[in-house]
Design a protein around this motif. Structure first.
Motif, PDB file in Angstrom:
ATOM      1  N   LYS A  62       0.822  -1.213   0.000  1.00 47.12           N
ATOM      2  CA  LYS A  62       0.000   0.000   0.000  1.00 47.12           C
ATOM      3  C   LYS A  62       0.861   1.270   0.000  1.00 47.12           C
ATOM      4  N   TYR A  63       2.021   1.215   0.672  1.00 43.94           N
ATOM      5  CA  TYR A  63       2.885   2.390   0.792  1.00 43.94           C
ATOM      6  C   TYR A  63       4.102   2.312  -0.132  1.00 43.94           C
ATOM      7  N   GLY A  64       4.031   1.479  -1.163  1.00 43.19           N
ATOM      8  CA  GLY A  64       5.155   1.335  -2.106  1.00 43.19           C
ATOM      9  C   GLY A  64       5.931   0.082  -1.802  1.00 43.19           C
ATOM     10  N   SER A  65       6.988   0.195  -0.983  1.00 42.30           N
ATOM     11  CA  SER A  65       7.742  -0.997  -0.608  1.00 42.30           C
ATOM     12  C   SER A  65       6.950  -1.789   0.429  1.00 42.30           C
ATOM     13  N   GLU A  66       7.326  -3.050   0.630  1.00 44.29           N
ATOM     14  CA  GLU A  66       6.564  -3.927   1.522  1.00 44.29           C
ATOM     15  C   GLU A  66       6.576  -3.408   2.958  1.00 44.29           C
ATOM     16  N   LEU A  67       5.394  -3.296   3.533  1.00 43.78           N
ATOM     17  CA  LEU A  67       5.244  -2.910   4.934  1.00 43.78           C
ATOM     18  C   LEU A  67       4.072  -3.711   5.485  1.00 43.78           C
ATOM     19  N   LEU A  68       4.366  -4.594   6.467  1.00 47.18           N
ATOM     20  CA  LEU A  68       3.370  -5.565   6.927  1.00 47.18           C
ATOM     21  C   LEU A  68       2.574  -5.086   8.137  1.00 47.18           C
ATOM     22  N   ILE A  69       2.345  -3.777   8.203  1.00 38.62           N
ATOM     23  CA  ILE A  69       1.554  -3.191   9.285  1.00 38.62           C
ATOM     24  C   ILE A  69       0.832  -1.969   8.730  1.00 38.62           C
ATOM     25  N   ASP A  70      -0.323  -1.652   9.309  1.00 36.97           N
ATOM     26  CA  ASP A  70      -1.045  -0.446   8.900  1.00 36.97           C
ATOM     27  C   ASP A  70      -1.839   0.065  10.091  1.00 36.97           C
ATOM     28  N   ILE A  71      -2.177   1.343  10.027  1.00 34.53           N
ATOM     29  CA  ILE A  71      -2.933   1.985  11.100  1.00 34.53           C
ATOM     30  C   ILE A  71      -3.889   2.984  10.473  1.00 34.53           C
ATOM     31  N   GLY A  72      -4.973   3.249  11.159  1.00 36.97           N
ATOM     32  CA  GLY A  72      -5.892   4.250  10.644  1.00 36.97           C
ATOM     33  C   GLY A  72      -6.979   4.546  11.653  1.00 36.97           C
ATOM     34  N   ARG A  73      -7.694   5.622  11.394  1.00 37.45           N
ATOM     35  CA  ARG A  73      -8.851   5.962  12.222  1.00 37.45           C
ATOM     36  C   ARG A  73     -10.063   5.256  11.631  1.00 37.45           C
ATOM     37  N   ILE A  74     -10.789   4.575  12.465  1.00 38.58           N
ATOM     38  CA  ILE A  74     -11.927   3.763  12.011  1.00 38.58           C
ATOM     39  C   ILE A  74     -12.889   4.589  11.166  1.00 38.58           C
ATOM     40  N   GLU A  75     -13.126   5.835  11.585  1.00 42.74           N
ATOM     41  CA  GLU A  75     -14.136   6.661  10.928  1.00 42.74           C
ATOM     42  C   GLU A  75     -13.686   7.219   9.577  1.00 42.74           C
ATOM     43  N   THR A  76     -12.362   7.201   9.293  1.00 47.73           N
ATOM     44  CA  THR A  76     -11.884   7.799   8.033  1.00 47.73           C
ATOM     45  C   THR A  76     -11.049   6.859   7.166  1.00 47.73           C
TER      46      THR A  76
END
Length: 289
Positions: free
Chosen positions: A16-30
């Protein structure tokens, strides 16, 4: 109820961010495409949900978790889930693949060291104090900022923040449910937990696991009681009951499940389930409806 074959599985997007990154974070509402479905679905990765606002129910396997502010929910890969939202849910979601941690720490048992993942005895959620929740939010916000400006070494900084958060949550969980918080009890206990997750369908006796671990039954029972308060056989039975309930939730017949779990005939399966739950599989399914 849907059959298990119709349940949608969501997979992690590593690039998702270009190179491999096996973690993600976000605000549930957005967070774009975040799954708040009221139909049953499952994830192939780990997720920790931090509720700031909202109300309703989060159903995880057969367990109903009430949604309140300062609730933290832990989900492990393959668990069946759905949302029953009454008021809009706001907060953070943090999700990752196991390789993000265990390859770095060279420890395939790493995530079994925390009490809240692969949990089938105690709840998979907790409500914590405002101060404790605030400490979690600080780490989440630091992580979120790093995602906004990804650099070549970001994965190391994010991993260190996740590690801090996991340890902190393990302390809160241990306090909430009066369980052992030490993440470095005898490694054979973690190996047993890991083997049990992978082999419970084929192996359901203490002797089978002691052979795989090359330890005595007495020693395995000692470390199981020390860490979980249960004997090794009780842990095996708890795992079986948890998985059987998951299959009953999918509206499978007792005969079908009994065969899948290696019971010689349906009456043996019914006796086993009733002994541990005080109801028949049929009664359990009726209660779900």
């Amino acid at each position: 109820m849907a059959s298990i074959h119709n349940i949608k599985t969501y997979h992690f997007l590593p690039y998702k961010y270009g190179s491999e990154l096996l973690i993600d974070i976000g605000r549930i509402e957005t967070l774009k495409n975040y799954v708040l479905e009221s139909t049953s679905h499952q994830l192939s990765f780990y997720e920790i949900i931090f509720i700031r606002e909202g109300s309703g129910i989060f159903v995880l396997d057969e367990n109903k978790i009430s949604i309140f502010p300062q609730t933290v929910i832990f989900t492990s890969p393959g668990q069946i889930r759905r949302w029953e939202i009454e008021e809009e849910v706001r907060g953070y979601t943090l999700f990752f693949e196991k390789d993000f941690l265990h390859l770095f720490f060279s420890d395939e048992l790493f995530l079994y060291r925390f009490q809240y993942f692969h949990q089938y005895l105690h709840p998979s959620a907790m409500q914590i104090s405002e101060i404790s929740f605030g400490k979690c939010l600080e780490l989440l916000q630091e992580t979120e900022l790093e995602f906004e400006h990804i650099q070549n070494d970001s994965n190391h900084l994010i991993r260190s923040l996740l590690y801090q958060l996991l340890i902190l949550l393990n302390r809160y969980y241990a306090d909430a449910y009066h369980v052992q918080q030490d993440t470095f009890i005898h490694p054979d206990f973690y190996r047993f937990r890991s083997l049990l997750e992978k082999r419970f369908l084929e192996e359901q006796t203490v002797e089978a696991y002691t052979k795989m671990l090359n330890v005595s039954p007495g020693f395995l029972n000692k470390i199981c009681r020390q860490f979980s308060g249960l004997s090794a056989q009780q842990m095996i039975h708890n795992k079986l009951i948890s998985e059987i309930k998951k299959q009953l939730y999918q509206n499978k017949s007792a005969k079908e499940i009994g065969y899948e779990f290696g019971f010689s005939d349906p009456s043996n399966f019914n006796r086993f389930f009733k002994k541990h739950t005080h109801m028949t599989p049929r009664q359990y399914q009726k209660g779900l409806k």
